[in-house]
Design a protein around this motif. Sequence first.
Motif, PDB file in Angstrom:
ATOM      1  N   MET A   1       5.800   5.015  -7.268  1.00 21.22           N
ATOM      2  CA  MET A   1       5.117   3.609  -7.595  1.00 21.22           C
ATOM      3  C   MET A   1       3.943   3.419  -6.314  1.00 21.22           C
ATOM      4  O   MET A   1       4.635   4.094  -5.160  1.00 21.22           O
ATOM      5  N   ASN A   2       2.954   3.711  -6.515  1.00 24.82           N
ATOM      6  CA  ASN A   2       2.071   4.029  -5.856  1.00 24.82           C
ATOM      7  C   ASN A   2       0.978   2.524  -5.049  1.00 24.82           C
ATOM      8  O   ASN A   2       0.992   1.810  -6.059  1.00 24.82           O
ATOM      9  N   SER A   3       0.227   2.154  -4.337  1.00 22.81           N
ATOM     10  CA  SER A   3       0.118   1.352  -4.187  1.00 22.81           C
ATOM     11  C   SER A   3       0.758   0.326  -3.702  1.00 22.81           C
ATOM     12  O   SER A   3      -0.347  -1.114  -4.670  1.00 22.81           O
ATOM     13  N   LEU A   4       1.114  -0.066  -3.508  1.00 21.34           N
ATOM     14  CA  LEU A   4       2.623  -1.139  -4.019  1.00 21.34           C
ATOM     15  C   LEU A   4       1.436  -2.779  -3.467  1.00 21.34           C
ATOM     16  O   LEU A   4       1.327  -2.759  -2.419  1.00 21.34           O
ATOM     17  N   LYS A   5       2.160  -4.015  -3.471  1.00 23.84           N
ATOM     18  CA  LYS A   5       1.812  -5.122  -3.406  1.00 23.84           C
ATOM     19  C   LYS A   5       3.066  -5.662  -3.053  1.00 23.84           C
ATOM     20  O   LYS A   5       4.545  -5.649  -4.301  1.00 23.84           O
TER      21      LYS A   5
ATOM     22  N   SER B   1       4.309   3.469  -1.314  1.00 24.72           N
ATOM     23  CA  SER B   1       5.298   4.277  -1.915  1.00 24.72           C
ATOM     24  C   SER B   1       6.351   4.368  -2.108  1.00 24.72           C
ATOM     25  O   SER B   1       7.314   4.226  -1.162  1.00 24.72           O
TER      26      SER B   1
ATOM     27  N   ASP C   1       5.095  -7.043  -6.723  1.00 21.45           N
ATOM     28  CA  ASP C   1       5.988  -5.815  -7.261  1.00 21.45           C
ATOM     29  C   ASP C   1       7.280  -5.869  -6.685  1.00 21.45           C
ATOM     30  O   ASP C   1       7.873  -5.645  -7.397  1.00 21.45           O
TER      31      ASP C   1
ATOM     32  N   ARG D   1      -1.523   2.096 -10.586  1.00 22.03           N
ATOM     33  CA  ARG D   1      -0.529   2.539  -9.663  1.00 22.03           C
ATOM     34  C   ARG D   1       0.832   3.534  -9.822  1.00 22.03           C
ATOM     35  O   ARG D   1       1.677   4.268  -8.904  1.00 22.03           O
TER      36      ARG D   1
ATOM     37  N   GLY E   1       0.929  -1.324   0.119  1.00 21.81           N
ATOM     38  CA  GLY E   1      -0.002   0.144   0.269  1.00 21.81           C
ATOM     39  C   GLY E   1       0.870   0.936   0.090  1.00 21.81           C
ATOM     40  O   GLY E   1       0.104   2.377  -0.314  1.00 21.81           O
TER      41      GLY E   1
ATOM     42  N   VAL F   1       0.156  -2.771 -13.643  1.00 18.41           N
ATOM     43  CA  VAL F   1       1.252  -2.025 -12.789  1.00 18.41           C
ATOM     44  C   VAL F   1       0.183  -0.524 -13.586  1.00 18.41           C
ATOM     45  O   VAL F   1       0.313   0.969 -12.602  1.00 18.41           O
TER      46      VAL F   1
END
Length: 114
Positions: free
Chosen positions: A82-86, A17, A89, A66, A15, A63
Motif C-alpha cells: 500500500m503506497n500513497s496512503l490516505k 507506505s 484508507d 496505489r 503519503g 486504491v
Amino acid sequence: QVQLVESGGGLVQAGGSLRLSCAASGSSFSIRVMGWYRQAPGKQREPVATFTTVGSINYLDSVKGRFTISRDNAKNTVYLQMNSLKPEDTAVYYCFAVDSKSYWGQGTQVTVSS
C-alpha cells in the motif's frame, strides 16, 4: 480447513507506505480465491484486492494505482503493498481465502494520519 495469519498493519502518515502479509496454512492447496478486504468504522466490509480463480486481479477503484497485491506460492503468502496512503484508507484489513468455504484472518489495523 485453512488458517490465515495477517501481519504488517500499523500507524503511518498520509503519503506513506505499508505492506501487509497473509500466510495461509492447513489445506491451503485447495484455495481458489484469495485477497484482502477492509472495514472502516461504521462502514461495511469491502473488497480491496483479489486474485480471481482465472488468475486476474480485481482492485477497489479508490486504491488502483496505489495498492498492489502479490503472492508467493512457495510460502502460501499473499501480500498487499500500500503506497500513497490516505486517511480514508484507515480500516481493519482482513485477508480472506475461499475453497469450498470462506476463511478470514483476524484482521490487522491500518491507521493513516493526516
